[in-house]
Scaffold this active site. Structure first.
Site, PDB file in Angstrom:
ATOM      1  N   GLY A 142       0.790  -1.242   0.000  1.00  0.00           N
ATOM      2  CA  GLY A 142       0.000   0.000   0.000  1.00  0.00           C
ATOM      3  C   GLY A 142       0.814   1.281   0.000  1.00  0.00           C
ATOM      4  N   THR A 171       8.356   3.740  -6.969  1.00  0.00           N
ATOM      5  CA  THR A 171       9.016   3.722  -5.655  1.00  0.00           C
ATOM      6  C   THR A 171       8.686   4.940  -4.791  1.00  0.00           C
ATOM      7  N   GLY A 217       3.398  25.471   5.541  1.00  0.00           N
ATOM      8  CA  GLY A 217       1.929  25.622   5.585  1.00  0.00           C
ATOM      9  C   GLY A 217       1.292  25.026   4.349  1.00  0.00           C
ATOM     10  N   VAL A 239      -0.128  21.063   2.540  1.00  0.00           N
ATOM     11  CA  VAL A 239      -1.205  20.110   2.832  1.00  0.00           C
ATOM     12  C   VAL A 239      -0.961  19.338   4.128  1.00  0.00           C
ATOM     13  N   ASP A 283       4.768   9.381  -7.460  1.00  0.00           N
ATOM     14  CA  ASP A 283       5.587  10.410  -6.800  1.00  0.00           C
ATOM     15  C   ASP A 283       7.037  10.417  -7.277  1.00  0.00           C
ATOM     16  N   MET A 342       2.124  15.240  -6.391  1.00  0.00           N
ATOM     17  CA  MET A 342       2.354  14.034  -5.588  1.00  0.00           C
ATOM     18  C   MET A 342       1.029  13.647  -4.927  1.00  0.00           C
ATOM     19  N   ALA A 365      -2.144  10.503  -4.670  1.00  0.00           N
ATOM     20  CA  ALA A 365      -2.436   9.080  -4.862  1.00  0.00           C
ATOM     21  C   ALA A 365      -3.217   8.844  -6.152  1.00  0.00           C
ATOM     22  N   HIS A 401     -31.974  19.701  -3.503  1.00  0.00           N
ATOM     23  CA  HIS A 401     -32.090  20.666  -2.400  1.00  0.00           C
ATOM     24  C   HIS A 401     -32.519  19.932  -1.139  1.00  0.00           C
TER      25      HIS A 401
HETATM   26  P1  FAD Z   1       4.243   5.401  -2.563  1.00  0.00           P
HETATM   27  O1  FAD Z   1       2.871   5.349  -2.027  1.00  0.00           O
HETATM   28  O2  FAD Z   1       5.237   6.242  -1.860  1.00  0.00           O
HETATM   29  O3  FAD Z   1       4.762   3.900  -2.616  1.00  0.00           O
HETATM   30  C1  FAD Z   1       6.045   3.565  -2.981  1.00  0.00           C
HETATM   31  C2  FAD Z   1       6.390   2.210  -2.397  1.00  0.00           C
HETATM   32  O4  FAD Z   1       7.589   1.747  -3.001  1.00  0.00           O
HETATM   33  C3  FAD Z   1       6.661   2.240  -0.897  1.00  0.00           C
HETATM   34  O5  FAD Z   1       5.858   1.293  -0.255  1.00  0.00           O
HETATM   35  C4  FAD Z   1       8.146   1.877  -0.777  1.00  0.00           C
HETATM   36  O6  FAD Z   1       8.432   1.115   0.373  1.00  0.00           O
HETATM   37  C5  FAD Z   1       8.361   1.057  -2.018  1.00  0.00           C
HETATM   38  N1  FAD Z   1       9.744   1.022  -2.491  1.00  0.00           N
HETATM   39  C6  FAD Z   1      10.590   2.059  -2.698  1.00  0.00           C
HETATM   40  N2  FAD Z   1      11.757   1.639  -3.211  1.00  0.00           N
HETATM   41  C7  FAD Z   1      11.658   0.286  -3.308  1.00  0.00           C
HETATM   42  C8  FAD Z   1      12.537  -0.718  -3.791  1.00  0.00           C
HETATM   43  N3  FAD Z   1      13.717  -0.432  -4.303  1.00  0.00           N
HETATM   44  N4  FAD Z   1      12.103  -2.002  -3.734  1.00  0.00           N
HETATM   45  C9  FAD Z   1      10.878  -2.325  -3.251  1.00  0.00           C
HETATM   46  N5  FAD Z   1      10.001  -1.400  -2.814  1.00  0.00           N
HETATM   47  C10 FAD Z   1      10.380  -0.111  -2.860  1.00  0.00           C
HETATM   48  N6  FAD Z   1      -2.373  11.938  -1.569  1.00  0.00           N
HETATM   49  C11 FAD Z   1      -3.672  12.065  -1.904  1.00  0.00           C
HETATM   50  O7  FAD Z   1      -4.003  11.977  -3.090  1.00  0.00           O
HETATM   51  N7  FAD Z   1      -4.634  12.273  -0.956  1.00  0.00           N
HETATM   52  C12 FAD Z   1      -4.322  12.384   0.355  1.00  0.00           C
HETATM   53  O8  FAD Z   1      -5.214  12.572   1.182  1.00  0.00           O
HETATM   54  C13 FAD Z   1      -2.960  12.270   0.736  1.00  0.00           C
HETATM   55  N8  FAD Z   1      -2.615  12.369   2.030  1.00  0.00           N
HETATM   56  C14 FAD Z   1      -1.290  12.211   2.386  1.00  0.00           C
HETATM   57  C15 FAD Z   1      -0.958  12.352   3.718  1.00  0.00           C
HETATM   58  C16 FAD Z   1       0.360  12.223   4.111  1.00  0.00           C
HETATM   59  C17 FAD Z   1       0.722  12.363   5.567  1.00  0.00           C
HETATM   60  C18 FAD Z   1       1.347  11.923   3.139  1.00  0.00           C
HETATM   61  C19 FAD Z   1       2.771  11.746   3.542  1.00  0.00           C
HETATM   62  C20 FAD Z   1       1.023  11.805   1.803  1.00  0.00           C
HETATM   63  C21 FAD Z   1      -0.305  11.959   1.410  1.00  0.00           C
HETATM   64  N9  FAD Z   1      -0.689  11.881   0.075  1.00  0.00           N
HETATM   65  C22 FAD Z   1      -2.000  12.037  -0.273  1.00  0.00           C
HETATM   66  C23 FAD Z   1       0.293  11.627  -0.995  1.00  0.00           C
HETATM   67  C24 FAD Z   1       0.249  10.153  -1.400  1.00  0.00           C
HETATM   68  O9  FAD Z   1       0.510   9.352  -0.273  1.00  0.00           O
HETATM   69  C25 FAD Z   1       1.279   9.879  -2.487  1.00  0.00           C
HETATM   70  O10 FAD Z   1       1.079  10.768  -3.562  1.00  0.00           O
HETATM   71  C26 FAD Z   1       1.147   8.452  -3.002  1.00  0.00           C
HETATM   72  O11 FAD Z   1       1.334   7.520  -1.965  1.00  0.00           O
HETATM   73  C27 FAD Z   1       2.159   8.181  -4.116  1.00  0.00           C
HETATM   74  O12 FAD Z   1       2.000   6.872  -4.549  1.00  0.00           O
HETATM   75  P2  FAD Z   1       3.180   6.060  -5.223  1.00  0.00           P
HETATM   76  O13 FAD Z   1       2.593   4.744  -5.599  1.00  0.00           O
HETATM   77  O14 FAD Z   1       3.836   6.872  -6.257  1.00  0.00           O
HETATM   78  O15 FAD Z   1       4.285   5.862  -4.081  1.00  0.00           O
HETATM   79  P1  NAD Z   2       3.535  20.900   0.265  1.00  0.00           P
HETATM   80  O1  NAD Z   2       4.315  21.144  -0.950  1.00  0.00           O
HETATM   81  O2  NAD Z   2       2.065  20.786   0.178  1.00  0.00           O
HETATM   82  O3  NAD Z   2       3.803  22.059   1.327  1.00  0.00           O
HETATM   83  C1  NAD Z   2       5.079  22.389   1.762  1.00  0.00           C
HETATM   84  C2  NAD Z   2       5.055  23.832   2.215  1.00  0.00           C
HETATM   85  O4  NAD Z   2       6.270  24.092   2.863  1.00  0.00           O
HETATM   86  C3  NAD Z   2       4.922  24.814   1.051  1.00  0.00           C
HETATM   87  O5  NAD Z   2       3.875  25.705   1.328  1.00  0.00           O
HETATM   88  C4  NAD Z   2       6.282  25.489   1.006  1.00  0.00           C
HETATM   89  O6  NAD Z   2       6.210  26.829   0.582  1.00  0.00           O
HETATM   90  C5  NAD Z   2       6.712  25.374   2.464  1.00  0.00           C
HETATM   91  N1  NAD Z   2       8.158  25.404   2.677  1.00  0.00           N
HETATM   92  C6  NAD Z   2       9.126  24.835   1.928  1.00  0.00           C
HETATM   93  N2  NAD Z   2      10.340  25.065   2.481  1.00  0.00           N
HETATM   94  C7  NAD Z   2      10.123  25.793   3.603  1.00  0.00           C
HETATM   95  C8  NAD Z   2      10.953  26.333   4.603  1.00  0.00           C
HETATM   96  N3  NAD Z   2      12.271  26.178   4.550  1.00  0.00           N
HETATM   97  N4  NAD Z   2      10.395  27.026   5.613  1.00  0.00           N
HETATM   98  C9  NAD Z   2       9.039  27.185   5.676  1.00  0.00           C
HETATM   99  N5  NAD Z   2       8.206  26.697   4.749  1.00  0.00           N
HETATM  100  C10 NAD Z   2       8.730  26.009   3.735  1.00  0.00           C
HETATM  101  O7  NAD Z   2       4.194  19.613   0.944  1.00  0.00           O
HETATM  102  P2  NAD Z   2       3.732  18.744   2.178  1.00  0.00           P
HETATM  103  O8  NAD Z   2       2.641  19.411   2.921  1.00  0.00           O
HETATM  104  O9  NAD Z   2       4.974  18.353   2.875  1.00  0.00           O
HETATM  105  O10 NAD Z   2       3.151  17.487   1.446  1.00  0.00           O
HETATM  106  C11 NAD Z   2       3.986  16.684   0.590  1.00  0.00           C
HETATM  107  C12 NAD Z   2       3.200  16.099  -0.543  1.00  0.00           C
HETATM  108  O11 NAD Z   2       2.258  15.163  -0.066  1.00  0.00           O
HETATM  109  C13 NAD Z   2       2.450  17.153  -1.290  1.00  0.00           C
HETATM  110  O12 NAD Z   2       2.957  17.190  -2.604  1.00  0.00           O
HETATM  111  C14 NAD Z   2       1.048  16.724  -1.317  1.00  0.00           C
HETATM  112  O13 NAD Z   2       0.529  16.684  -2.609  1.00  0.00           O
HETATM  113  C15 NAD Z   2       1.026  15.336  -0.732  1.00  0.00           C
HETATM  114  N6  NAD Z   2      -0.070  15.293   0.227  1.00  0.00           N
HETATM  115  C16 NAD Z   2      -1.330  15.388  -0.257  1.00  0.00           C
HETATM  116  C17 NAD Z   2      -2.392  15.431   0.597  1.00  0.00           C
HETATM  117  C18 NAD Z   2      -3.759  15.559   0.047  1.00  0.00           C
HETATM  118  O14 NAD Z   2      -3.945  15.317  -1.136  1.00  0.00           O
HETATM  119  N7  NAD Z   2      -4.755  15.919   0.835  1.00  0.00           N
HETATM  120  C19 NAD Z   2      -2.190  15.374   1.966  1.00  0.00           C
HETATM  121  C20 NAD Z   2      -0.892  15.311   2.434  1.00  0.00           C
HETATM  122  C21 NAD Z   2       0.158  15.261   1.545  1.00  0.00           C
END
Ligand code: FAD
Ligand code: NAD
Length: 466
Positions: free
Chosen positions: A39, A143, A181, A183, A312, A318, A320, A444
């Site tokens: 996942g 990855t 500040g 997501v 990603d 970045m 899902a 509505h």
């Molecule tokens: P990942 O989900 O990062 O999966 C990559 C996988 O590859 C990992 O499990 C890793 O262990 C594995 N891997 C890496 N290298 C190797 C290797 N060499 N061999 C085997 N396995 C390997 N996005 C949204 O759209 N909505 C959200 O609400 C949202 N909330 C988020 C909240 C947080 C706190 C964070 C951190 C991210 C959030 N995101 C959200 C972003 C979302 O999680 C990512 O955009 C998404 O997971 C990217 O999917 P991916 O498949 O590219 O990679």
């Molecule tokens: P982000 O890019 O959303 O926000 C990072 C923030 O940090 C930006 O506003 C940037 O200007 C600021 N910043 C950068 N360097 C700084 C510094 N030195 N000092 C102060 N501020 C600084 O990144 P994130 O919140 O870390 O999330 C990472 C990724 O995960 C995002 O690309 C996002 O798409 C994904 N994500 C998505 C969701 C969602 O879809 N709801 C939720 C969580 C994470």
């Protein structure tokens, strides 16, 4: 040696979805994941656990602040049981990751646990509980990413943390200082704010969520300030130090003055960076660019012809659902089909409350591209549905082409906007005009009526309820 049509490295939403689509198309598929659970970031330490905590903390806040107004009386004081809250979150994660195991079995996909490393363009070494080499005609690199580090900050994972640790704290911070500040900072900041922490956000740019439409930043800033967030924009963090349980963050404000912030936890959420460690990409002829991302062409093909990359680990948002779209796209490309992704219509959502959601062009992007547009906006507070649930903050804004009326962007903040944005995606995919939406019946009382009203405002400046 085990041979496959496709090997997928990484089991996040990009990887596991591409594996399923490849299997549906008749290919023999292997998926390699270095961690014990499937996942990826999304299911284990991202989307799912963060939303589980947002939901739990929202219930708590409602009980403390809003039940009484609704005429619901509780026998005693409402308290947080953080252990239990975290256990529920973990239960949700476990159910979801086990669900991926089920999907892999159902689709006859072979799963390997271990780090996947290229030996050459068609052979992958997997080092896990056992070491094994597999052969694959095609490989999909999925990855993912890891939190971006600030060079001068030592993340100790106890008090100076990333989102991964913030999702499993064992106590509620007294004062959580958040660097960034964006997501993650705002979603997780809201979790702990609701649970009782003081929350200070330090953002480098001149507004929070700086990549979204400016009007959304402004409204969210206003709402978060009402919720007693302390927000410092245009502040450049210069140092983070820890003395036992105390954290000191120093930043430079717009005037060049040094401002100090004292707290007990510091969340570093300044973005995420592509992750390729251990992949040995060069052995396969896969080029990594200067930003650390796998370089791909319009077909998401890397510099090695039989290897693709998604999610990603490549350029772009970045998210899902972006990773999932790319997973399907690559599977269908390998099968000889001609798929398409409309990157302009990948919605972005911030799951704070009110929720923020956006698709298409922002006003700033239209202005800088010199595209003439008209704008229609409707406030949530004018809806009957909003008054019924007391979710009065926010608005829906529709940007439409000045001449053709085609919808170019939809930006919204308010209750349930994460779900409402789907209407805008569908409309824009069918190249609807604002008038098209304004002439469609919206149930509505619902929050969707704000979309119809904003469309009326954009088309003929004739919203009905303001
Ligand atoms: P990942 O989900 O990062 O999966 C990559 C996988 O590859 C990992 O499990 C890793 O262990 C594995 N891997 C890496 N290298 C190797 C290797 N060499 N061999 C085997 N396995 C390997 N996005 C949204 O759209 N909505 C959200 O609400 C949202 N909330 C988020 C909240 C947080 C706190 C964070 C951190 C991210 C959030 N995101 C959200 C972003 C979302 O999680 C990512 O955009 C998404 O997971 C990217 O999917 P991916 O498949 O590219 O990679
Ligand atoms: P982000 O890019 O959303 O926000 C990072 C923030 O940090 C930006 O506003 C940037 O200007 C600021 N910043 C950068 N360097 C700084 C510094 N030195 N000092 C102060 N501020 C600084 O990144 P994130 O919140 O870390 O999330 C990472 C990724 O995960 C995002 O690309 C996002 O798409 C994904 N994500 C998505 C969701 C969602 O879809 N709801 C939720 C969580 C994470």
């Amino acid at each position: 040696m085990n041979s496959y049509d496709v090997a997928v490295i990484g089991s996040g939403p990009g990887g596991y979805v591409s594996a399923i689509r490849c299997a549906q198309l008749g290919m023999r598929v292997a998926i390699i994941e270095k961690y014990a659970t499937m996942g990826g970031t999304c299911l284990n330490v991202g989307c799912i656990p963060s939303k589980a905590l947002l939901d739990s903390s929202h219930h708590f806040e409602d009980a403390v602040k809003h039940f009484d107004t609704h005429g619901i009386e509780l026998p005693g004081e409402v308290k947080v049981n953080l252990d239990k809250m975290m256990q529920r979150k973990q239960g949700v994660v476990d159910q979801t990751t086990v669900g991926i195991d089920f999907l892999m079995k159902k689709n006859k996909i072979d799963t390997y646990q271990g780090v996947g490393t290229f030996k050459d363009a068609t052979h992958i070494q997997i080092d896990g509980e056992i070491a094994i080499e597999i052969e694959a005609k095609h490989t999909i690199i999925a990855t993912g990413s890891k939190p971006t580090k600030l060079p001068f900050v030592k993340v100790d994972k106890e008090r100076i943390i990333t989102s991964t640790e913030a999702l499993k704290l064992t106590e509620i911070p007294k004062h959580l200082i958040i660097i960034g500040g964006g997501v993650i900072g705002l979603e997780l900041g809201q979790v702990y704010k609701r649970l009782g922490a003081e929350v200070t956000v330090i953002e480098y740019m001149d507004r929070i969520i700086p990549t979204m439409d400016k009007s959304l930043s402004k409204e969210l800033n206003k709402v978060l300030k009402k919720q007693k967030f302390k927000i410092n924009t245009s502040h450049k963090v210069t140092s983070v130090t820890r003395d036992v349980d105390a954290i000191l963050v120093k930043a430079e404000n717009k005037k060049g003055e040094v401002v100090s912030f004292e707290g007990d936890y510091c969340l570093v959420s300044v973005g995420r960076s592509a992750y390729t460690a251990g992949l040995n990409a060069e052995a396969a002829g896969v080029q990594i660019n200067e930003r650390g991302q796998v370089e791909v062409n319009a077909h998401l093909q890397t510099t090695a012809k039989n290897i693709y990359a998604i999610g990603d680990v490549i350029k772009g948002a970045m998210l899902a659902h972006k990773a999932e779209e790319e997973g399907v796209f690559v599977a269908e490309t390998i099968a000889g089909q001609k798929p398409h992704i409309n990157y302009n219509l990948i919605p972005g959502v911030v799951y704070t409350w009110p929720e923020v959601a956006s698709v298409g062009k922002t006003e700033e992007a239209l202005e800088s591209a010199g595209i003439a547009y008209k704008s229609g906006q409707f406030p949530m507070r004018a809806l009957g549905r909003s008054r019924a649930s007391m979710d009065l903050d926010g608005f829906v804004k529709i940007l439409a082409d000045a001449k053709t009326d085609e919808i170019l962007g939809v930006h919204m903040i308010g209750a349930r906007c994460a779900d409402l944005i789907a209407e805008a995606v569908v409309a824009m995919e069918f190249r609807a005009s604002a008038e098209d939406i304004s002439r469609m019946s919206h149930a509505h009382p619902t929050f969707t009526e704000a979309i119809k009203e904003a469309a009326l405002a954009a088309t003929q400046d004739r919203a009905l309820h303001i």
